[in-house]
Scaffold this motif. Structure first.
Motif, PDB file in Angstrom:
ATOM      1  N   SER A   1      52.035   8.414  36.521  1.00 44.35           N
ATOM      2  CA  SER A   1      51.744   9.011  35.212  1.00 44.35           C
ATOM      3  C   SER A   1      52.974   9.621  34.550  1.00 44.35           C
ATOM      4  N   ARG A   2      54.098   9.696  35.255  1.00 40.98           N
ATOM      5  CA  ARG A   2      55.325  10.213  34.656  1.00 40.98           C
ATOM      6  C   ARG A   2      56.504   9.382  35.142  1.00 40.98           C
ATOM      7  N   GLY A   3      57.597   9.521  34.418  1.00 42.36           N
ATOM      8  CA  GLY A   3      58.777   8.733  34.744  1.00 42.36           C
ATOM      9  C   GLY A   3      58.973   7.618  33.742  1.00 42.36           C
ATOM     10  N   GLY A   4      60.036   6.844  33.954  1.00 40.41           N
ATOM     11  CA  GLY A   4      60.346   5.758  33.045  1.00 40.41           C
ATOM     12  C   GLY A   4      61.143   4.683  33.744  1.00 40.41           C
ATOM     13  N   HIS A   5      61.896   3.944  32.972  1.00 38.13           N
ATOM     14  CA  HIS A   5      62.630   2.794  33.479  1.00 38.13           C
ATOM     15  C   HIS A   5      63.656   3.180  34.546  1.00 38.13           C
ATOM     16  N   PHE A   6      64.288   4.333  34.391  1.00 36.01           N
ATOM     17  CA  PHE A   6      65.332   4.774  35.322  1.00 36.01           C
ATOM     18  C   PHE A   6      64.728   5.727  36.357  1.00 36.01           C
ATOM     19  N   ALA A   7      63.819   5.216  37.164  1.00 33.90           N
ATOM     20  CA  ALA A   7      63.017   6.073  38.041  1.00 33.90           C
ATOM     21  C   ALA A   7      63.857   6.853  39.036  1.00 33.90           C
ATOM     22  N   ALA A   8      64.887   6.231  39.604  1.00 33.27           N
ATOM     23  CA  ALA A   8      65.711   6.930  40.594  1.00 33.27           C
ATOM     24  C   ALA A   8      66.382   8.154  39.993  1.00 33.27           C
ATOM     25  N   LEU A   9      66.658   8.108  38.718  1.00 32.45           N
ATOM     26  CA  LEU A   9      67.294   9.216  38.015  1.00 32.45           C
ATOM     27  C   LEU A   9      66.245  10.175  37.444  1.00 32.45           C
ATOM     28  N   GLU A  10      65.161   9.624  36.879  1.00 30.76           N
ATOM     29  CA  GLU A  10      64.174  10.443  36.183  1.00 30.76           C
ATOM     30  C   GLU A  10      63.201  11.140  37.125  1.00 30.76           C
ATOM     31  N   VAL A  11      62.662  10.395  38.074  1.00 27.60           N
ATOM     32  CA  VAL A  11      61.641  10.930  38.982  1.00 27.60           C
ATOM     33  C   VAL A  11      61.963  10.515  40.419  1.00 27.60           C
ATOM     34  N   PRO A  12      63.086  10.984  40.957  1.00 25.76           N
ATOM     35  CA  PRO A  12      63.459  10.560  42.301  1.00 25.76           C
ATOM     36  C   PRO A  12      62.407  10.881  43.347  1.00 25.76           C
ATOM     37  N   ASP A  13      61.672  11.970  43.140  1.00 26.71           N
ATOM     38  CA  ASP A  13      60.634  12.341  44.104  1.00 26.71           C
ATOM     39  C   ASP A  13      59.538  11.288  44.179  1.00 26.71           C
ATOM     40  N   LEU A  14      59.102  10.787  43.028  1.00 29.82           N
ATOM     41  CA  LEU A  14      58.041   9.779  43.014  1.00 29.82           C
ATOM     42  C   LEU A  14      58.520   8.456  43.589  1.00 29.82           C
ATOM     43  N   LEU A  15      59.732   8.071  43.250  1.00 30.72           N
ATOM     44  CA  LEU A  15      60.249   6.802  43.753  1.00 30.72           C
ATOM     45  C   LEU A  15      60.410   6.842  45.269  1.00 30.72           C
ATOM     46  N   VAL A  16      60.967   7.928  45.781  1.00 28.86           N
ATOM     47  CA  VAL A  16      61.153   8.058  47.231  1.00 28.86           C
ATOM     48  C   VAL A  16      59.804   8.033  47.935  1.00 28.86           C
ATOM     49  N   ASP A  17      58.843   8.783  47.421  1.00 29.66           N
ATOM     50  CA  ASP A  17      57.520   8.825  48.057  1.00 29.66           C
ATOM     51  C   ASP A  17      56.845   7.463  48.034  1.00 29.66           C
ATOM     52  N   ASP A  18      56.977   6.752  46.919  1.00 26.03           N
ATOM     53  CA  ASP A  18      56.363   5.432  46.806  1.00 26.03           C
ATOM     54  C   ASP A  18      56.987   4.449  47.790  1.00 26.03           C
ATOM     55  N   LEU A  19      58.294   4.501  47.900  1.00 31.03           N
ATOM     56  CA  LEU A  19      58.999   3.611  48.814  1.00 31.03           C
ATOM     57  C   LEU A  19      58.644   3.923  50.271  1.00 31.03           C
ATOM     58  N   ARG A  20      58.565   5.199  50.601  1.00 28.57           N
ATOM     59  CA  ARG A  20      58.165   5.574  51.959  1.00 28.57           C
ATOM     60  C   ARG A  20      56.773   5.045  52.284  1.00 28.57           C
ATOM     61  N   THR A  21      55.838   5.244  51.346  1.00 29.04           N
ATOM     62  CA  THR A  21      54.456   4.803  51.568  1.00 29.04           C
ATOM     63  C   THR A  21      54.388   3.298  51.770  1.00 29.04           C
ATOM     64  N   PHE A  22      55.099   2.554  50.931  1.00 32.61           N
ATOM     65  CA  PHE A  22      55.112   1.100  51.047  1.00 32.61           C
ATOM     66  C   PHE A  22      55.665   0.635  52.393  1.00 32.61           C
ATOM     67  N   CYS A  23      56.698   1.302  52.881  1.00 32.66           N
ATOM     68  CA  CYS A  23      57.392   0.830  54.078  1.00 32.66           C
ATOM     69  C   CYS A  23      56.726   1.218  55.393  1.00 32.66           C
ATOM     70  N   ARG A  24      55.840   2.199  55.376  1.00 33.99           N
ATOM     71  CA  ARG A  24      55.256   2.649  56.648  1.00 33.99           C
ATOM     72  C   ARG A  24      54.587   1.518  57.437  1.00 33.99           C
ATOM     73  N   PRO A  25      53.766   0.680  56.813  1.00 34.49           N
ATOM     74  CA  PRO A  25      53.168  -0.405  57.606  1.00 34.49           C
ATOM     75  C   PRO A  25      54.175  -1.442  58.093  1.00 34.49           C
ATOM     76  N   LEU A  26      55.317  -1.545  57.399  1.00 35.67           N
ATOM     77  CA  LEU A  26      56.312  -2.552  57.747  1.00 35.67           C
ATOM     78  C   LEU A  26      57.119  -2.145  58.978  1.00 35.67           C
ATOM     79  N   ARG A  27      57.246  -0.846  59.194  1.00 35.93           N
ATOM     80  CA  ARG A  27      58.096  -0.365  60.279  1.00 35.93           C
ATOM     81  C   ARG A  27      57.575  -0.757  61.654  1.00 35.93           C
ATOM     82  N   ALA A  28      56.280  -0.948  61.775  1.00 34.24           N
ATOM     83  CA  ALA A  28      55.678  -1.223  63.088  1.00 34.24           C
ATOM     84  C   ALA A  28      55.860  -2.641  63.516  1.00 34.24           C
ATOM     85  N   HIS A  29      56.279  -3.523  62.617  1.00 36.73           N
ATOM     86  CA  HIS A  29      56.359  -4.959  62.934  1.00 36.73           C
ATOM     87  C   HIS A  29      57.785  -5.371  63.297  1.00 36.73           C
TER      88      HIS A  29
END
Length: 380
Positions: free
Chosen positions: A352-380
């Protein structure tokens, strides 16, 4: 061979920049041009330039960049600069981050710490990454551009070679803007090594995606209707920069490489148009933007960075099988039912917030999203 790299802009270059900023010839302003509809207003740019002269400190940001280990290597004859930041967690998951235009590796300054050392930022050490962040050929410190032909697919092959050279056998590719095209292609060219692709910040109109089919805009929900309307507006009013960079990048570069204010205006317009419109331009964000501008200025890469726009674009035409996550921010036009035809989507989040430059604008959301996405991948 991989060599250490250190950013050290000369005092002569800093003095030259200051001298140019002291003798700006401001253009006449068109009537009723103070609302950005005809481009960057003179009054707005005067304020930013005043901040640049009076408050911005390149040496401080240069030190921030140099706080991370940097290197340079040669791939296919092309110098490739990159940051390589190891996590204190030995078995952290390798991650390659790809920026776009008008960005640089400076966009990632606020995400590298939380990604590599989550415990230091209140996170779980199990979410740690080893981070590699290259400068796209022709951008930043990946210069000079040795030849034409550096399109998205060739960059993906170069990134595969880079990760192999660094000894990473299993890794995730993340990117926005240019990175949102390169990262899936990296999964295509190195599927035995790329275990996941995470994307944000695509700008293309949904109808230009290879997955688009007639009727895809029928019966859209309210959110996708709003995306389509915004994408239509951008296509009608905001793509001239891409046409110019894609057809006459050398001609454009004479203005941008000779005038720091011209380079600033060219870049600032995109940060204004593509960022979350509800978030004001704070001094912290302005410092980050000016760092991007300074990198383009000091490396004299207006022409070579624009060159990518003149190369034939390559996109996935069918899913590769590599799990793919997409973080959609309010200015992104991505539509799930269209992207699902060309990507193996396993994760989709609409923020609901942020824009095209997510790493700069909303680093917290981008980091959290990336962590969530990668959790299932780490076990394989």
């Amino acid at each position: 061979m991989i060599d250490k790299f250190w950013i050290d802009v000369s005092e002569d270059d800093l003095d030259d920049l200051q001298a140019r900023l002291d003798r700006i010839r401001w253009p006449r302003e068109l009537p009723a041009a103070d609302d950005w509809s005809r481009g960057v207003p003179v009054r707005a740019l005067r304020q930013v330039v005043r901040y640049w002269v009076d408050a911005y400190d390149w040496r401080r940001w240069e030190a921030r960049l140099n706080a991370f280990p940097q290197f340079i290597t040669t791939i296919e004859g092309q110098p490739v600069h990159f940051l390589q930041v190891h996590s204190p967690v030995p078995d952290a998951l390798p991650l390659i981050l790809t920026h776009g235009w008008p960005g640089s590796v400076a966009e990632f300054l606020d995400v590298i710490g939380p990604l590599t050392d989550p415990a230091a930022y209140g996170g779980d050490p199990a979410d740690a990454f080893h981070v590699v962040a290259p400068s796209v050929p022709g951008h930043g410190f990946s210069v000079p551009l040795r030849d034409i032909g550096w399109n998205h697919l060739r960059i993906a092959h170069a990134w595969a070679a880079l990760m192999d050279r660094l000894g990473y056998d299993r890794y995730v590719a993340q990117g926005g803007d240019t990175g949102s095209v390169v990262s899936p292609l990296l999964g295509q060219v190195a599927p035995e090594h790329v275990i996941g692709v995470h994307l944000n910040g695509g700008l293309a109109h949904p109808s230009t995606d290879p997955g688009y089919r007639p009727g895809d805009f029928d019966d859209l929900d309210r959110a996708d209707q709003a995306k389509l309307a915004a994408a239509d507006h951008v296509r009608a009013t905001g793509t001239a920069y891409a046409e110019l960079q894609g057809t006459k990048p050398q001609t454009l570069s004479f203005a941008l490489s000779d005038s720091p204010v011209g380079q600033l205006a060219w870049i600032l317009e995109k940060f204004h148009d593509w960022s979350d419109p509800r978030r004001p331009l704070t001094s912290a964000r302005l410092d980050h933007i000016l760092t991007d501008v300074c990198i383009y200025w000091f490396t004299n890469t207006s022409a070579t960075s624009a060159s990518l726009y003149s190369e034939p674009s390559t996109q996935l035409s069918a899913p590769t099988g590599v799990p793919t996550g997409v973080a959609v921010f309010p200015t992104d036009p991505a539509m799930r039912h269209i992207l699902a035809r060309t990507h193996h989507l396993t994760h989709w989040t609409e923020h609901s917030r942020g824009g095209h430059f997510a790493a700069l604008e909303v680093p917290d959301l981008l980091v959290d999203d990336l962590r969530t996405f990668c959790r299932p991948l780490r076990a394989h």
